[in-house]
Scaffold this active site. Structure first.
Site, mmCIF file in Angstrom:
data_model
loop_
_atom_site.group_PDB
_atom_site.id
_atom_site.type_symbol
_atom_site.label_atom_id
_atom_site.label_comp_id
_atom_site.label_asym_id
_atom_site.label_seq_id
_atom_site.Cartn_x
_atom_site.Cartn_y
_atom_site.Cartn_z
ATOM 1 N N ARG A 378 2.134 -5.568 1.478
ATOM 2 C CA ARG A 378 1.205 -6.577 0.988
ATOM 3 C C ARG A 378 1.800 -7.975 1.087
ATOM 4 O O ARG A 378 1.082 -8.962 1.112
ATOM 5 C CB ARG A 378 0.848 -6.248 -0.465
ATOM 6 C CG ARG A 378 -0.300 -7.060 -1.031
ATOM 7 C CD ARG A 378 -0.758 -6.484 -2.353
ATOM 8 N NE ARG A 378 0.348 -6.303 -3.271
ATOM 9 C CZ ARG A 378 0.304 -5.527 -4.360
ATOM 10 N NH1 ARG A 378 -0.780 -4.860 -4.628
ATOM 11 N NH2 ARG A 378 1.342 -5.420 -5.152
ATOM 12 N N SER A 381 1.253 -8.423 5.667
ATOM 13 C CA SER A 381 0.121 -8.197 6.559
ATOM 14 C C SER A 381 -1.040 -9.161 6.336
ATOM 15 O O SER A 381 -1.406 -9.936 7.236
ATOM 16 C CB SER A 381 -0.350 -6.746 6.423
ATOM 17 O OG SER A 381 -0.667 -6.449 5.070
ATOM 18 N N VAL A 500 -9.300 -5.781 0.239
ATOM 19 C CA VAL A 500 -8.363 -4.697 0.556
ATOM 20 C C VAL A 500 -6.983 -4.959 -0.043
ATOM 21 O O VAL A 500 -6.645 -6.077 -0.411
ATOM 22 C CB VAL A 500 -8.244 -4.488 2.081
ATOM 23 C CG1 VAL A 500 -9.588 -4.107 2.658
ATOM 24 C CG2 VAL A 500 -7.714 -5.733 2.774
ATOM 25 N N GLU A 501 -6.174 -3.894 -0.091
ATOM 26 C CA GLU A 501 -4.817 -3.925 -0.651
ATOM 27 C C GLU A 501 -4.809 -4.558 -2.045
ATOM 28 O O GLU A 501 -3.967 -5.391 -2.364
ATOM 29 C CB GLU A 501 -3.849 -4.643 0.291
ATOM 30 C CG GLU A 501 -3.593 -3.867 1.563
ATOM 31 C CD GLU A 501 -2.378 -4.361 2.323
ATOM 32 O OE1 GLU A 501 -1.477 -4.944 1.705
ATOM 33 O OE2 GLU A 501 -2.335 -4.160 3.533
ATOM 34 N N GLY A 502 -5.754 -4.166 -2.853
ATOM 35 C CA GLY A 502 -5.893 -4.710 -4.203
ATOM 36 C C GLY A 502 -6.967 -5.779 -4.212
ATOM 37 O O GLY A 502 -6.754 -6.887 -3.744
#
Length: 845
Positions: A378, A381, A500-502
């Protein structure tokens, strides 16, 4: 008497300010209390009471044994009662990762010399060569309109190029055939590809982020590493990782997917110990094309084949997608994005135990494994892809604002347009600085869990602001999709990055401060660990040390917040630098105020702070802005303090400091306890709120910087893809500027042919860059023609005819006429938008 009291108060403030030990406080009380009591001329009875109270204070606080067993013991019992229940997944999230610069910000007294002593961000020669060659080639192959509108996928040759050139193996060590790039190189690659195509960027970044390769590197068995890492590095396997499902998004503890330990038949073998899996996952990137599926599920062992426990917790497995029962292939369609994203299901799919990542020793450790890997992934990316889009927006908006004219004036010179241009430039500067700084942390071996949440949230949120502003600046050019629109797909796809990703709402309201308050605080985690220690004597000793360290820490921050609030931070020692020393002072002041506010919030609200998400979010905003400011100051120093970049730094810093002030004000105004509100108001803002947002003058400077070629503009947008062609120099062609990593302006590759890298004028971005250079070159000629027309010497109504008329009458030379004609063609290409025949826009079957 009044002077005595004031003197005593000053001494207490000094003791607090310099974080005096409990012993120092006891000694001070032994002297000050009797002096004040005598000076006050109290009666003998009152003096006896005061003396007795002082004696008890000395006994219970000055004697370690008594303090530990009476004072700390009582607080210890209370702490156990009021400590909020922390779920297993929350505890693993807290324990995961490492504390880095966020710990300094929580300290109330950041060590700025330590910040500047961190290594400079940079790439190795091998990494730079990869950017110059393979990444450049990949970007040149990408036609985002064809990818998103016609194919809804990358072309086969692009897929093969990505696999063959090792893009899937950037984080894999060389011994397994990977590139073994640094986090900074990983970020640079994703950022550059993102400036050309979001689809390609996602395709490249996912295998190098949270996924099978990273999980195998950290936790896989030697056999698993040997079996898969070589194949992943060479693109022989396409990986995906399935965590999110329809009934469990951010709440991993609610995963309904399960596996049951049992015996079964597998690959011709009978009575194999394994797991029978059932799952349904959604939103899994690369799943439609994956050959290797990473899967998170809850493991159950009802027959106790692995031990005495029935519920074994979240576990991770790596499953070839050709395993019988695995379902993949269908796709989601996230907002016109063409990257492969889709569902995967399985019902009673049997796998052997050696498919568990890390083997049976890693059973039940899945959530912690994910948290630790997610902290690194995280951090890189999504910030990198955001940086690519922001830099492209900054560069194109600046050029477009200079080339596009309304009312005979470049639109960028209108104050209404200067305002968004300033935001675009400053936000890009800040996010790029934070992205580089965070990638450096990963390269230094950190797993920055709190910082990764900060950079993910703020990079995507600020990217959304920048892209929205860029669309406003471009107007109709931005909203008309087609091959010549370089912003439209970024605008459409921004909500994908937000979720995304949280998801960003969750990240801001729960994760940044909620995790940071425990993980990054110098004492809270120690207190919690002591409370959970079953050895009472050891626990009391540890708790006493942490408790009184915490008390002196809180008193110090209260005193420092008050003093620095009165002085505006002046007098704080800072690193050298006339342009930045006030920023260091203000950040130190707010760091002390933040540490104080965090302690007050945790002490007063206790477990209810978890439910007061607005207060938690505002405290998280303060921590985030402190981190972003630190990164910006670090960048400015590492870049050599370039004077040209000062407008960007000033705007970014002043905007962040103003937001810190507003966040504190929001915390104080909405704190549920009236007395605490008053106390915090006095300690944090003793002279009121004095900071203002950035001035219009700084915004004007940034807009001017973006609208003309120069070193500052190139530094701001370094590392993005600018389409160029390699050919002979032509009169008036703009040569490629000092934009890393391509050749410098005017750098000849073959002197005899006078060859240069020049902008590809057939490409929308290349044409825009060429048009900017042409506009600046041709402006004197344009003025000359305007004056001739006003004087009645030129009568043609159309611009091209007027150029020919001016040439024929001798106002300009034939060569100048060619320059003006090319300038007209470039401006027209920049301004025009795509149009289509109706059948070209119909959905195809």
């Amino acid at each position: 008497m009044a002077l005595t009291v004031l003197a005593a108060l000053a001494i207490f403030i000094m003791l607090a300010f310099f974080r005096a030990s409990i012993t120092s406080w006891v000694l001070a009380m032994m002297v000050i209390v009797p002096v004040v009591a005598i000076m006050a001329r109290f009666s003998d009875d009152v003096l006896v009471v005061i003396g007795a109270a002082l004696f008890l204070f000395i006994v219970f606080f000055g004697i370690p044994f008594m303090r530990r067993n009476v004072v700390s013991g009582a607080v210890f019992k209370l702490f156990r009662k009021v400590l909020p229940q922390i779920s297993a997944t929350e505890q693993e999230a807290i324990d995961a990762g490492t504390v880095w610069w966020d710990g300094e910000l929580f300290s109330g007294n950041p060590d700025w010399d330590k910040l500047l002593a961190f290594p400079k961000c940079g790439l190795s020669a091998r990494e730079q060569a990869f950017l110059d060659n393979e990444v450049e080639q990949l970007c040149a192959m990408l036609d985002d309109w064809d990818i998103t509108h016609n194919r809804a996928d990358l072309p086969p040759e692009v897929w093969q190029f990505i696999k063959d050139k090792g893009f899937f193996g950037m984080i894999i060590p060389k011994r397994y055939g990977g590139l073994e790039f640094s986090a900074q190189a990983h970020s640079a690659v994703v950022s550059k590809v993102a400036s050309r195509s979001g689809t390609a960027a996602v395709t490249v970044m996912v295998p190098n982020s949270l996924g099978p390769a990273e999980l195998l590197l950290h936790y896989g068995t030697d056999e698993q590493k040997e079996k898969y890492l070589h194949r992943l590095a060479h693109g022989l396997e396409v990986p995906c990782f399935a965590l999110t499902g329809p009934f469990a998004g951010s709440d991993a503890g609610a995963i309904p997917d399960y596996g049951v330990v049992c015996h079964g038949d597998f690959d011709g073998r009978q009575n194999v110990l394994g797991i029978r899996l059932t799952w349904e996952k959604r939103y899994i990137t690369l799943a439609p094309a994956a050959t290797l599926l990473g899967l998170a599920f809850k493991l159950h062992d009802p027959e106790h084949l692995l031990g005495s426990e029935t519920s074994r917790g979240i576990t991770l497995a790596l499953i070839p997608t050709d395993t019988p029962g695995v379902q993949i292939g269908r796709r989601h369609f996230p907002l016109n994005s063409a990257f492969l994203n889709g569902p995967t299901q399985g019902k009673d799919v049997f796998i052997p135990m050696d498919y568990i990542i890390g083997g049976t020793s890693r059973v039940g450790q899945g959530w912690r494994m994910l948290m630790e890997c997610l902290a690194a992934g995280r951090s890189i990316s999504l910030p990198a892809s955001s940086m690519g889009g922001m830099k492209l927006a900054a560069r194109t908006c600046g050029a477009y604002s200079r080339v596009r004219k309304q009312f005979k004036m470049p639109i960028g010179k209108f104050e209404g347009v200067e305002e968004p241009l300033a935001r675009i430039g400053a936000h890009t500067y800040m996010v790029d600085a934070a992205g580089r700084f965070t990638a450096l942390a990963v390269d230094l071996g950190e797993k920055p869990s709190v910082i990764s949440a900060i950079i993910k949230y703020h990079s995507t949120e600020r990217c959304r602001i920048v892209i929205n502003d860029a669309m406003d600046v471009h107007g109709g050019k931005g909203i008309s999709l087609g091959p010549d629109n370089y912003l439209g797909r970024f605008y459409q796809q921004m909500p994908v990055a937000i979720t995304v990703e949280g998801a960003n709402i969750l990240t801001r309201t729960l994760m940044i401060f909620g995790q940071g308050a425990i993980r990054s605080h110098p004492y809270v985690l120690k207190e919690i660990a002591a409370v959970n220690d079953h050895d009472r004597q050891r626990a009391l000793h540890q708790f006493d040390e942490a408790l009184f360290g915490h008390i002196t820490f809180a008193l110090s921050n209260a005193a420092r917040s008050l003093v620095f609030g009165l002085t505006g931070g002046r007098g704080i020692e800072t690193p050298e630098g006339a342009e930045t020393h006030r920023y260091y002072q203000q950040l130190t002041r707010f760091s002390a105020a933040f540490a104080l506010s965090a302690d007050v919030a945790m002490a007063v609200l206790g477990g209810s702070l978890k439910r007061r998400e607005k207060i938690s979010a505002r405290l998280g905003d303060v921590l985030s802005q402190l981190y972003l400011c630190s990164a910006a100051l670090k960048r400015f120093e590492d870049d050599g303090r370039p004077v040209e970049d000062l407008p960007l730094l000033h705007w970014a810093m002043q905007d962040a400091l103003y937001k810190i002030q507003q966040a504190f004000d929001g915390v104080i105004k909405n704190f549920p306890n009236v007395l605490v509100r008053l106390l915090l108001r006095v300690l944090v803002f003793p002279l009121g709120r004095c900071l203002s947002p950035p001035s219009d003058h700084i915004g004007h400077q940034i807009a001017t910087l973006l609208m003309q070629p120069g070193a500052a503009r190139d530094r701001l947008t370094a590392g993005i893809y600018i389409p160029t062609v390699h050919g002979k120099d032509k009169a008036g062609h703009a040569r490629f500027p000092h934009l890393n990593p391509l050749p410098q302006a005017g750098e000849e590759t073959n002197e005899s042919l006078r060859e240069f890298y020049i902008y590809d004028e057939q490409d929308a971005v290349g044409a825009l860059e060429a048009a900017l250079a042409s506009t600046l070159t041709c402006e004197p000629l344009q003025i000359k023609l305007q004056e001739a027309r006003k004087a009645g010497k030129l009568n043609a109504l159309e611009e091209l005819l007027r150029i020919a008329e001016a040439r024929d009458q001798g106002f300009i030379s034939a060569e100048q006429a060619l320059q003006l004609e090319r300038d007209y063609a470039l401006r027209r290409k920049v301004i025009m938008v795509d149009d289509f025949a109706p059948e070209q826009l119909r959905a195809t079957k």
